[in-house]
Motif scaffolding. Sequence first.
Motif, short mmCIF file in Angstrom:
data_model
loop_
_atom_site.label_atom_id
_atom_site.label_comp_id
_atom_site.label_asym_id
_atom_site.label_seq_id
_atom_site.Cartn_x
_atom_site.Cartn_y
_atom_site.Cartn_z
N THR A 194 6.85 11.90 10.00
CA THR A 194 7.40 10.75 9.29
C THR A 194 6.30 9.91 8.65
O THR A 194 5.12 10.06 8.97
N ALA A 195 6.69 9.03 7.76
CA ALA A 195 5.79 8.06 7.15
C ALA A 195 6.36 6.66 7.37
O ALA A 195 7.55 6.50 7.65
N ILE A 196 5.50 5.66 7.24
CA ILE A 196 5.90 4.26 7.41
C ILE A 196 5.66 3.51 6.12
O ILE A 196 4.65 3.73 5.43
N SER A 205 0.81 -1.22 0.00
CA SER A 205 0.00 0.00 0.00
C SER A 205 0.84 1.27 0.00
O SER A 205 0.30 2.37 -0.04
N GLY A 206 2.17 1.13 0.03
CA GLY A 206 3.03 2.30 -0.06
C GLY A 206 3.19 3.01 1.26
O GLY A 206 3.02 2.43 2.34
N PHE A 207 3.53 4.30 1.19
CA PHE A 207 3.75 5.08 2.40
C PHE A 207 2.44 5.26 3.16
O PHE A 207 1.40 5.56 2.58
N VAL A 214 0.33 3.19 15.23
CA VAL A 214 -0.53 2.61 14.20
C VAL A 214 -0.20 3.25 12.86
O VAL A 214 0.24 4.39 12.80
N SER A 215 -0.41 2.49 11.80
CA SER A 215 -0.20 3.03 10.45
C SER A 215 -1.44 2.82 9.60
O SER A 215 -1.36 2.76 8.37
N SER A 216 -2.59 2.74 10.25
CA SER A 216 -3.84 2.40 9.54
C SER A 216 -4.91 3.47 9.67
O SER A 216 -6.09 3.20 9.55
N SER A 231 9.81 0.36 8.45
CA SER A 231 10.65 1.31 7.73
C SER A 231 10.07 2.71 7.84
O SER A 231 8.90 2.94 7.49
N TYR A 232 10.87 3.65 8.33
CA TYR A 232 10.42 5.02 8.58
C TYR A 232 11.07 5.96 7.58
O TYR A 232 12.23 5.81 7.21
N HIS A 233 10.30 6.98 7.14
CA HIS A 233 10.74 7.84 6.06
C HIS A 233 10.41 9.30 6.35
O HIS A 233 9.41 9.61 7.01
#
Length: 228
Positions: free
Chosen positions: A196-198, A25-27, A47-49, A203-205
Amino acid sequence: MKHFSTKAIGELESRQRARFINSLSGFKSANLVGTIDNKGVTNVSIVSSVFHIGASPALLGMIIRPTAVQVKEQAQTATHPQSVPRDTLANIEQTGVYTLNHVCVDIYQQAHQTSARYDAEVSEFDAVGLTESYLDDVAAPFVLESQLKFSLSVREITPLKINNTILIIGEVTQVLVDDKAVKADGYIDIEALNTTAISGLDSYHVTERLARLSYAKADQTLSKIANS
């Protein structure tokens, strides 16, 4: 290009498959969910959702995994993975309120550490070195170190039958954000806040904006929004 069929994906080792599918699903946004139980024990979990549902009313959705009890009650087959106790869900069900706090560069490692399995009586704030912060009319804790954070009141909690995950829909009630990031047209420049993004599970960006573009119309050429 390498081709993965349904069969090939199914044959991946479970953790490998989880990382693979979570990367598709990407970043994704990186948020810390702040909650508190009826005994006053706080919890913070990454969470990343989180996703947008609507602006009026201001609604956001969030998907979390089922509790251990739900897994035991609802599934006895291998199609439903085992889970761990979910203090976040229990706290939200008890109090009806929670906070979402953007993960900035300064705290991404502490944020990731909140995914560890701490005992229910242990506050992840203390365990990972984050600071609780409060507003008078919001019971749930904010993360002091976050540069963009907001509280939500629960509007719906819905189990999803397809995999027994839980959809939580909340309405935004209070927003705290550095005023330098809020543009005149309402746009929030999250890059200015070092958000930041996951990707995947671990993996953090940081991001680099290409441009903001004008509203798309069939009879007009796109243009870049100045001073964005």
